[in-house]
Design a protein around this motif. Structure first.
Motif, PDB file in Angstrom:
ATOM      1  N   ALA A   1     -23.638  72.438  57.866  1.00 29.17           N
ATOM      2  CA  ALA A   1     -23.660  71.486  56.754  1.00 29.17           C
ATOM      3  C   ALA A   1     -22.464  71.703  55.834  1.00 29.17           C
ATOM      4  N   TRP A   2     -22.110  72.968  55.608  1.00 25.00           N
ATOM      5  CA  TRP A   2     -20.955  73.263  54.761  1.00 25.00           C
ATOM      6  C   TRP A   2     -19.706  72.594  55.320  1.00 25.00           C
ATOM      7  N   GLY A   3     -19.475  72.762  56.612  1.00 28.29           N
ATOM      8  CA  GLY A   3     -18.278  72.210  57.232  1.00 28.29           C
ATOM      9  C   GLY A   3     -18.242  70.697  57.211  1.00 28.29           C
ATOM     10  N   SER A   4     -19.360  70.057  57.533  1.00 30.12           N
ATOM     11  CA  SER A   4     -19.367  68.592  57.569  1.00 30.12           C
ATOM     12  C   SER A   4     -19.254  68.001  56.172  1.00 30.12           C
ATOM     13  N   CYS A   5     -19.843  68.681  55.179  1.00 27.51           N
ATOM     14  CA  CYS A   5     -19.716  68.203  53.799  1.00 27.51           C
ATOM     15  C   CYS A   5     -18.266  68.318  53.347  1.00 27.51           C
ATOM     16  N   LEU A   6     -17.659  69.474  53.599  1.00 29.80           N
ATOM     17  CA  LEU A   6     -16.285  69.687  53.171  1.00 29.80           C
ATOM     18  C   LEU A   6     -15.347  68.657  53.793  1.00 29.80           C
ATOM     19  N   GLN A   7     -15.537  68.365  55.070  1.00 26.53           N
ATOM     20  CA  GLN A   7     -14.704  67.374  55.740  1.00 26.53           C
ATOM     21  C   GLN A   7     -14.837  66.004  55.089  1.00 26.53           C
ATOM     22  N   GLY A   8     -16.048  65.670  54.668  1.00 24.75           N
ATOM     23  CA  GLY A   8     -16.286  64.343  54.120  1.00 24.75           C
ATOM     24  C   GLY A   8     -15.772  64.139  52.715  1.00 24.75           C
ATOM     25  N   ILE A   9     -15.712  65.205  51.893  1.00 27.25           N
ATOM     26  CA  ILE A   9     -15.390  65.012  50.476  1.00 27.25           C
ATOM     27  C   ILE A   9     -13.939  65.318  50.149  1.00 27.25           C
ATOM     28  N   GLU A  10     -13.184  65.879  51.076  1.00 23.97           N
ATOM     29  CA  GLU A  10     -11.782  66.190  50.771  1.00 23.97           C
ATOM     30  C   GLU A  10     -10.937  64.924  50.620  1.00 23.97           C
ATOM     31  N   GLY A  11     -11.394  63.812  51.200  1.00 19.94           N
ATOM     32  CA  GLY A  11     -10.639  62.572  51.087  1.00 19.94           C
ATOM     33  C   GLY A  11     -11.210  61.580  50.109  1.00 19.94           C
ATOM     34  N   GLY A  12     -12.270  61.947  49.389  1.00 23.11           N
ATOM     35  CA  GLY A  12     -12.869  61.028  48.437  1.00 23.11           C
ATOM     36  C   GLY A  12     -14.340  61.326  48.250  1.00 23.11           C
ATOM     37  N   PRO A  13     -15.012  60.588  47.357  1.00 24.17           N
ATOM     38  CA  PRO A  13     -16.431  60.840  47.077  1.00 24.17           C
ATOM     39  C   PRO A  13     -17.337  60.379  48.213  1.00 24.17           C
ATOM     40  N   LEU A  14     -18.560  60.851  48.198  1.00 26.75           N
ATOM     41  CA  LEU A  14     -19.533  60.434  49.207  1.00 26.75           C
ATOM     42  C   LEU A  14     -19.763  58.928  49.179  1.00 26.75           C
ATOM     43  N   ALA A  15     -19.606  58.318  48.020  1.00 28.51           N
ATOM     44  CA  ALA A  15     -19.845  56.872  47.904  1.00 28.51           C
ATOM     45  C   ALA A  15     -18.949  56.070  48.832  1.00 28.51           C
ATOM     46  N   THR A  16     -17.787  56.616  49.202  1.00 34.85           N
ATOM     47  CA  THR A  16     -16.854  55.890  50.074  1.00 34.85           C
ATOM     48  C   THR A  16     -16.904  56.383  51.518  1.00 34.85           C
ATOM     49  N   ALA A  17     -17.812  57.291  51.837  1.00 35.82           N
ATOM     50  CA  ALA A  17     -17.876  57.847  53.195  1.00 35.82           C
ATOM     51  C   ALA A  17     -18.129  56.790  54.272  1.00 35.82           C
ATOM     52  N   PRO A  18     -18.970  55.760  54.038  1.00 35.67           N
ATOM     53  CA  PRO A  18     -19.189  54.767  55.104  1.00 35.67           C
ATOM     54  C   PRO A  18     -17.899  54.060  55.525  1.00 35.67           C
ATOM     55  N   GLU A  19     -17.083  53.655  54.559  1.00 35.38           N
ATOM     56  CA  GLU A  19     -15.843  52.969  54.903  1.00 35.38           C
ATOM     57  C   GLU A  19     -14.825  53.914  55.534  1.00 35.38           C
ATOM     58  N   ARG A  20     -14.935  55.213  55.261  1.00 33.19           N
ATOM     59  CA  ARG A  20     -14.019  56.180  55.862  1.00 33.19           C
ATOM     60  C   ARG A  20     -14.523  56.711  57.199  1.00 33.19           C
ATOM     61  N   GLY A  21     -15.695  56.240  57.645  1.00 36.30           N
ATOM     62  CA  GLY A  21     -16.235  56.650  58.927  1.00 36.30           C
ATOM     63  C   GLY A  21     -16.726  58.083  58.968  1.00 36.30           C
ATOM     64  N   LEU A  22     -17.128  58.638  57.823  1.00 31.65           N
ATOM     65  CA  LEU A  22     -17.540  60.039  57.744  1.00 31.65           C
ATOM     66  C   LEU A  22     -19.025  60.136  57.384  1.00 31.65           C
TER      67      LEU A  22
END
Length: 477
Positions: free
Chosen positions: A356-377
């Motif tokens: 979970a640590w790794g997948s969370c870190l990958q997702g938030i380094e490029g922006g907030p969780l709110a934008t994760a769907p459009e970033r494919g993460l």
């Protein structure tokens, strides 16, 4: 049977992905559906035809669900769908599959499409169809539902959530099935209509009805795995019910398909929808019994079962807020696994937290969780959601409860509205005595700019939670 909308989660060799949550849809029983779709089986085996009746004139109609084929950047529909109505084209506009008129005018009110069921997995969406063996298939009704849009340009401006489109008064689509081989568990197989999403079975396969659930399991599924799932799913449901109260989703249905012993693979995919749990399983690593892989299967089924509460009783609102229920379902599943298998469960939980640590870190380094769907993460919803849930669990324990009381209070307070927003989740954390600094970090990660290693470390440090990554970084403001 109760047919409710919930969420999807997919595990592929231990990774997970979240699904957009459709919001602002009219409740079943709306006076006039926005569109109707009738699906019929054809004389040719494996061929179906859907007739769509649209309620109004519009140049574009977009599909409610437009997930991409897993492992690709392409829509799954063109692979098996053929538009038979002249002048109508199936196309992709931004994040959405759509029907448009080739001449740029309004679409005709009646459209016919022929299709073969697509049994592959999707990114962050329900699987369109499941092969159940013996010539039987389960078809997901909600992939045929649509809504009008004023223009191609308006759709191009949308993220994955289509609710910002203007001038939409609601009205849930109605999907009908006609043919002697269709069955939805009702007393009238062969012709029926659904206002809520569901998998509908076509074929001769017969469910096995037990005291806790009805099951349809592909006969080729490895025996040990089917036996474990059938035995442990009632234990998981009882574990949750004792802590959260009844899930109110009716008697669960369990549908499992087996895609065969694919070499070098261990794959579990699936979802929960209303009172149905569906799973697609494959891989030669699952042929022989394994306690480790059994723990992975247990986590999967327990995660999906948690969505009878976190999903069916209350949803999360916007697609970018999926971390609250997905991470919550993951932590509840870990706690259920530890109770059912005290020897393997804690070791498995430690490995999941590290992942979970790794997948969370990958997702938030490029922006907030709110934008994760459009970033494919989408997997970041699970990773960050689990870490946030550990933070909430710590505060709840210090207040004399646990993670289940944290969520049972949220469910009770929001049962009528049916939605617990991400901000309401964080506010509840603060209300039970959670760290204000930790709450600020969660808001930054979820809504503002995302974060990095130090951001996550500081969040857990302020919350008093041990970091799965090892020594904590010094908290910083």
């Amino acid at each position: 049977m109760t047919r409710g909308l919930a969420f999807v989660a997919m595990l592929m060799a231990g990774a997970a992905a979240a699904a957009p949550n459709p919001t602002e849809r009219a409740k079943p029983g709306s006076p006039e559906p926005v569109m109707r779709a009738e699906i019929r089986d054809m004389p040719q085996a494996g061929i179906y035809r859907v007739g769509m009746t649209l309620s109004e004139d519009a140049p574009v109609w977009i599909f409610l669900r437009s997930g991409l084929a897993r492992g690709s950047d392409a829509s799954w529909r063109p692979e098996g769908w053929t538009v038979l109505t002249p002048g109508v084209e199936l196309t992709r506009i931004g994040h959405h599959d759509a029907l448009i008129a080739k001449d740029g005018g309004d679409l005709p009110r009646n459209i016919v499409i022929q299709f073969r069921p697509y049994t592959g997995l999707l990114e962050a969406d329900y699987q369109p169809a499941m092969d159940l063996g013996d010539g039987s298939v389960a078809i997901f009704s909600d992939h045929f539902t649509m809504r009008p849009a004023p223009s191609i340009a308006a759709v191009q401006q949308l993220g994955q959530d289509w609710t910002p489109l203007p001038d939409y008064e609601g009205g849930h689509p109605v999907v009908s099935f006609r043919g002697d081989g269709f069955f939805d568990g009702s007393d009238y197989p062969g012709r029926f209509s659904l206002e809520e999403a569901s998998y509908v079975i076509h074929g001769d396969i017969v469910p096995t009805v037990g005291p806790y659930m009805s099951t349809i399991i592909d006969a080729e599924l490895p025996t040990w795995l089917g036996t474990q799932i059938e035995a442990e799913t009632p234990q998981v449901l009882d574990f949750y019910a004792e802590r959260l109260g009844p899930h109110e989703s009716g008697t669960p249905e369990l549908l499992i398909s087996w895609n065969g012993p694919t070499p070098g693979t261990s794959s579990l995919g699936g979802s929960v929808i209303g009172d149905q749990i569906v799973m697609q399983i494959e891989g030669d690593m699952l042929v022989e019994e394994s306690r480790g892989l059994g723990a992975n299967a247990r986590q999967f089924i327990a995660h999906e079962s948690a969505h009878f509460w976190l999903g069916n009783l209350v949803d999360y609102g916007r697609p970018g807020d999926a971390w609250s229920t997905e991470g919550g379902a993951d932590l509840m599943a870990l706690r259920a696994g530890e109770a059912i298998d005290p020897e393997v469960g804690p070791r498995f939980a430690a490995a999941v937290k590290q992942q979970a640590w790794g997948s969370c870190l990958q997702g938030i380094e490029g922006g907030p969780l709110a934008t994760a769907p459009e970033r494919g993460l989408h997997s970041s919803f699970y990773g960050c959601g689990l870490l946030f849930s550990l933070v909430a669990e710590k505060a709840a324990q210090e207040a004399g409860g646990d993670f289940f009381t944290f969520w049972s209070d949220l469910i009770e307070a929001n049962r009528e509205g049916g939605t617990v927003s991400a901000e309401e989740w964080i506010a509840h954390y603060e209300a039970i005595g959670g760290s204000a600094a930790a709450a600020a970090f969660m808001r930054t990660i979820a809504f503002d700019r995302g974060g990095d290693f130090n951001t996550l470390s500081a969040l857990l440090a302020y919350a008093g939670v041990s970091s799965p990554a090892g020594p904590r970084a010094a908290p910083s403001s």
